[in-house]
Scaffold this active site. Structure first.
Site, mmCIF file in Angstrom:
data_model
loop_
_atom_site.group_PDB
_atom_site.id
_atom_site.type_symbol
_atom_site.label_atom_id
_atom_site.label_comp_id
_atom_site.label_asym_id
_atom_site.label_seq_id
_atom_site.Cartn_x
_atom_site.Cartn_y
_atom_site.Cartn_z
ATOM 1 N N ASP A 110 11.839 2.578 -0.648
ATOM 2 C CA ASP A 110 11.297 2.198 -1.857
ATOM 3 C C ASP A 110 11.648 3.673 -2.614
ATOM 4 O O ASP A 110 10.583 4.441 -2.823
ATOM 5 C CB ASP A 110 9.938 1.916 -1.888
ATOM 6 C CG ASP A 110 9.197 1.624 -3.338
ATOM 7 O OD1 ASP A 110 8.172 1.730 -3.777
ATOM 8 O OD2 ASP A 110 10.233 1.391 -4.304
ATOM 9 N N ALA B 293 0.958 -1.355 -0.003
ATOM 10 C CA ALA B 293 0.060 0.059 0.135
ATOM 11 C C ALA B 293 0.934 1.428 -0.069
ATOM 12 O O ALA B 293 1.834 1.425 0.627
ATOM 13 C CB ALA B 293 -0.665 -0.038 1.243
ATOM 14 N N VAL C 84 3.769 -1.641 3.832
ATOM 15 C CA VAL C 84 3.248 -0.106 3.555
ATOM 16 C C VAL C 84 4.496 0.623 3.044
ATOM 17 O O VAL C 84 5.447 0.573 3.601
ATOM 18 C CB VAL C 84 2.576 0.478 5.032
ATOM 19 C CG1 VAL C 84 2.460 2.064 4.751
ATOM 20 C CG2 VAL C 84 1.365 -0.292 5.218
ATOM 21 N N LYS C 85 4.040 1.331 2.184
ATOM 22 C CA LYS C 85 5.037 2.529 1.736
ATOM 23 C C LYS C 85 4.589 3.862 2.243
ATOM 24 O O LYS C 85 3.422 4.249 1.789
ATOM 25 C CB LYS C 85 5.434 2.395 0.299
ATOM 26 C CG LYS C 85 6.229 3.633 -0.207
ATOM 27 C CD LYS C 85 7.161 3.665 -1.342
ATOM 28 C CE LYS C 85 5.737 3.742 -2.618
ATOM 29 N NZ LYS C 85 6.577 3.711 -4.016
ATOM 30 N N THR C 86 5.521 4.501 2.946
ATOM 31 C CA THR C 86 5.048 5.856 3.460
ATOM 32 C C THR C 86 6.125 6.858 3.391
ATOM 33 O O THR C 86 7.096 6.371 2.616
ATOM 34 C CB THR C 86 4.462 5.757 4.625
ATOM 35 O OG1 THR C 86 3.735 7.184 5.043
ATOM 36 C CG2 THR C 86 5.337 5.570 6.097
#
Ligand code: 5RP
Length: 260
Positions: free
Chosen positions: A220, A142, A172-174
């Protein structure tokens, strides 16, 4: 979690240390020919030996990347807006799960925009995709996109990351923000950070270091690598931080080429 899902996750997050250096080059799905990716193959190929996982669109994969690569793919499967459109990031599904499987993706990436007037569309789009991906044992990353009008703080990133995890995202990528520990401790799945807009290499390396030491399992990263003055040395430097526990200073020496 079935064997297939675990195996795909182990391709994305390396079992040796539970970390990952994901190279993000999916920007074209809403930015077009992003600076540095005009000739995506020429930029990416020299970086692949230092890339744990490659995140990109199906068009980039088919048109720029050789099918002989052995780097695992995380496929960008949400989209539908552009930087010149009226509602940037009001995304929906743009790649079927069948096509993701056909392209041998090890994972898929889907963006949500928590707090936007259209947040529901993006969140439901992600959860419907998670249901489909689960059927085939494909992990979902996400991406907690952040609209211009949103305050990029720990409260917001914690909210968006936890919502994604609660609804079934596997990673999760934030974005890294001060107080990032709060995001990590309240998110039950692994977290990677996006690099965000290009910044000086030493600052980007400090950010990666701070994120890892706050509990992120990796990065990422895109623009801070492919828009760097020396992308190969920059991804080597990021690797040093993520996989060799280098300090920001040591990693910057790797970037400058003065340290192996
Ligand atoms: C764009 C994306 C990118 O993959 C993500 O932002 C990582 O790239 P960068 O490090 O350049 O921010 O999802 O929406």
């Amino acid at each position: 979690m079935d064997w297939g899902m675990k195996n795909r996750l182990s391709r994305i997050i390396k079992p040796k240390d539970g970390r990952t250096v994901m190279l993000a080059v999916d920007h074209g799905y809403f930015m077009g020919p992003t600076s540095g990716l005009e000739h995506l193959d020429g930029m990416v190929n020299p970086l692949l030996p230092y890339t744990d996982t490659l995140m990109l669109t199906r068009g980039a994969l088919r048109n720029y990347i050789s099918p002989t690569v052995d780097v695992p793919i995380v496929l960008r499967v949400s989209g539908g807006t552009s930087i010149i459109g009226p509602k940037l990031l009001h995304e929906g599904t743009v790649v079927s799960i069948e096509d993701a499987i056909r392209l041998n993706a090890s994972g898929v990436a889907y963006s949500i925009l928590v707090g936007a007037e259209f947040e529901r569309d993006t969140i439901l789009g992600m959860t419907q995709y998670i249901d489909e991906a689960e059927r085939y044992g494909i992990p979902v990353l996400a991406v907690t996109a952040v609209g211009k009008e949103m305050k990029r703080d720990a409260r917001y990133m914690s909210l968006a990351s936890r919502i994604a995890a609660e609804l079934g995202a596997h990673i999760v990528k934030t974005y890294y923000i001060p107080g990032f520990e709060k995001v990590i401790e309240s998110c039950p799945v692994p977290v990677v950070i996006a690099g965000g807009k290009k910044q000086p290499e030493d600052e980007a390396l400090q950010m990666a270091y701070d994120a890892i030491h706050a509990g992120a399992i990796g990065v990422d990263m895109g623009r801070n690598i492919f828009q760097s003055s020396n992308p190969v040395n920059m991804i080597k430097a990021v690797n040093a931080i993520v996989h060799k526990n280098a300090t920001p200073k040591e990693a910057f020496e790797v970037f400058k080429g003065t340290k192996k």
